[in-house]
Design an enzyme around this catalytic site. Structure first.
Site, PDB file in Angstrom:
ATOM      1  N   GLU A  26      -6.965 -15.290 -12.706  1.00 23.79           N
ATOM      2  CA  GLU A  26      -6.210 -14.512 -11.561  1.00 23.79           C
ATOM      3  C   GLU A  26      -5.027 -15.154 -11.616  1.00 23.79           C
ATOM      4  OE1 GLU A  26      -6.132 -17.005  -7.794  1.00 23.79           O
ATOM      5  OE2 GLU A  26      -8.217 -17.702  -8.567  1.00 23.79           O
ATOM      6  N   LYS A  88       0.357 -12.374  -1.854  1.00 22.20           N
ATOM      7  CA  LYS A  88      -1.213 -12.705  -2.184  1.00 22.20           C
ATOM      8  C   LYS A  88      -1.954 -11.553  -1.803  1.00 22.20           C
ATOM      9  CE  LYS A  88      -4.462 -16.115  -0.912  1.00 22.20           C
ATOM     10  NZ  LYS A  88      -4.742 -17.549  -0.259  1.00 22.20           N
ATOM     11  N   SER A 142     -14.059 -15.266   3.662  1.00 21.61           N
ATOM     12  CA  SER A 142     -13.353 -14.853   2.571  1.00 21.61           C
ATOM     13  C   SER A 142     -13.865 -13.672   2.018  1.00 21.61           C
ATOM     14  CB  SER A 142     -13.266 -15.965   1.446  1.00 21.61           C
ATOM     15  OG  SER A 142     -12.637 -15.400   0.353  1.00 21.61           O
ATOM     16  N   ASP A 144     -13.656 -12.932  -0.801  1.00 24.17           N
ATOM     17  CA  ASP A 144     -14.354 -13.186  -1.964  1.00 24.17           C
ATOM     18  C   ASP A 144     -15.965 -12.852  -2.102  1.00 24.17           C
ATOM     19  OD1 ASP A 144     -11.972 -13.936  -2.746  1.00 24.17           O
ATOM     20  OD2 ASP A 144     -12.409 -16.176  -3.036  1.00 24.17           O
ATOM     21  N   LYS A 161     -14.446 -24.009  -2.602  1.00 20.65           N
ATOM     22  CA  LYS A 161     -13.406 -25.047  -2.099  1.00 20.65           C
ATOM     23  C   LYS A 161     -13.856 -25.949  -1.230  1.00 20.65           C
ATOM     24  CE  LYS A 161      -9.680 -22.179  -3.484  1.00 20.65           C
ATOM     25  NZ  LYS A 161     -10.022 -20.692  -3.839  1.00 20.65           N
TER      26      LYS A 161
END
Length: 309
Positions: A26, A88, A142, A144, A161
């Site tokens: 990434e 981002k 998220s 994700d 995280k």
């Protein structure tokens, strides 16, 4: 989106065409993850680690509105120097950045999308996003996780995280049918630390074992990704209890000044770095290098097994 064209560097294109191992990387970690020049040096070191372990690196980003798999050193340095001036980009942002012809640093979610479009199945990162603490009131989850539920890319990370609610993140992944594999561990690492107090679905001990699971999943038409949780090397792991204290302090400060949404993760990571006197940055770099190493080894076995099928 299904017709999205991805620009490939020559080495990435040749590797994909020949069925050779490729590892996606990434670009948000370059522009938003750490300061210059550490970000530039880290990006080149990660690519080198992938090559040393037998695979071709493909750093993913949007450059002048074009999704790219593979960047030149000049492009990597540009992303490193411009840092947070570069947007981002997650799933929702891809069409906007493309239409406006801008640069975009890809998150886990958008890296997975572009990697899949390019034909890359293995992706190494630092840590995945997840369900944020107090998400029951903020609904801060998220993108994700949604991407892992639908996009056929395996993500090698040091778990979720540690600024997240790891228990809720695992519950979410279970609901979405995403396997969480522990690489040589039965416990999910929490990014800066090797432990979290939460178990993974299955422990796997070799790249070949991981590759076999990936082939079995996707050959059955079971869409979605797989999380391969790879702990940071012992010598770089921070103390779990100390990190919990640091994170709670950072969260309190973030709430006080009113930071929310996609700005929360960069703020928290920066605050953690400050409160750990820079130790977290060293750990961050080492865990990314370790994940790149393991991802390349998995990509090699995934490619070998694919040729036999």
């Amino acid at each position: 989106m299904t017709n999205m064209k991805v620009q490939l560097t020559e080495d990435v294109q040749n590797a994909i065409r020949s069925g050779a191992p490729v590892v996606a990387l990434e670009s948000t970690i370059i522009s938003h993850g750490m300061p210059y020049p550490q970000n530039y040096e880290m990006a080149l070191a990660v690519e080198s680690e992938v090559r040393k372990n037998g695979a071709t690196p493909a750093t993913i980003a949007i450059v002048n509105g074009i999704p790219c798999a593979g960047l030149s050193e000049t492009e990597i340095e540009s992303f490193a120097k411009k840092a947070t001036q570069i947007s981002k980009v997650s799933r929702r942002d891809i069409p906007i950045v493309m239409a406006q012809g801008k640069d975009g640093a890809t998150t886990v979610a958008s890296t997975m999308i572009i990697a899949e479009r390019a034909g890359i199945s293995i992706f190494a990162t630092g840590g995945i996003g997840g369900v944020h603490r107090e998400a029951e009131t903020t609904m801060d989850i998220s993108a994700d996780l949604e991407e892992l539920a639908q996009t056929n890319v395996a993500v090698i990370s040091s778990g979720a995280k540690s600024i997240l609610d790891i228990g809720l993140t695992l519950e979410y992944l279970e609901t979405k049918g995403v396997p969480v594999l522990g690489y040589q561990t039965a416990e999910l690492p929490a990014f800066y630390t090797r432990e979290s107090g939460f178990k993974v679905d299955t422990r796997v001990d070799s790249p070949a074992d991981v590759a076999s699971i990936l082939h079995a999943k996707w050959s059955m038409g079971l869409n979605g990704g797989v999380v391969i949780a790879n702990p940071v090397p012992q010598e770089y792991s921070l103390d779990f209890k100390e990190m919990e204290r640091v994170i709670e302090s950072a969260l309190t400060e973030m709430k006080r000044i009113g930071i929310k949404g996609k700005d929360s993760t960069p703020y928290l990571l920066g605050k953690v770095k400050e409160l750990t006197a820079g130790k977290s940055l060293d750990t961050n770099i080492q865990l990314v290098l370790n994940n790149a190493r393991v991802a390349a080894q998995i990509a090699v076995k995934f490619s070998e097994q694919g040729r036999l099928m």
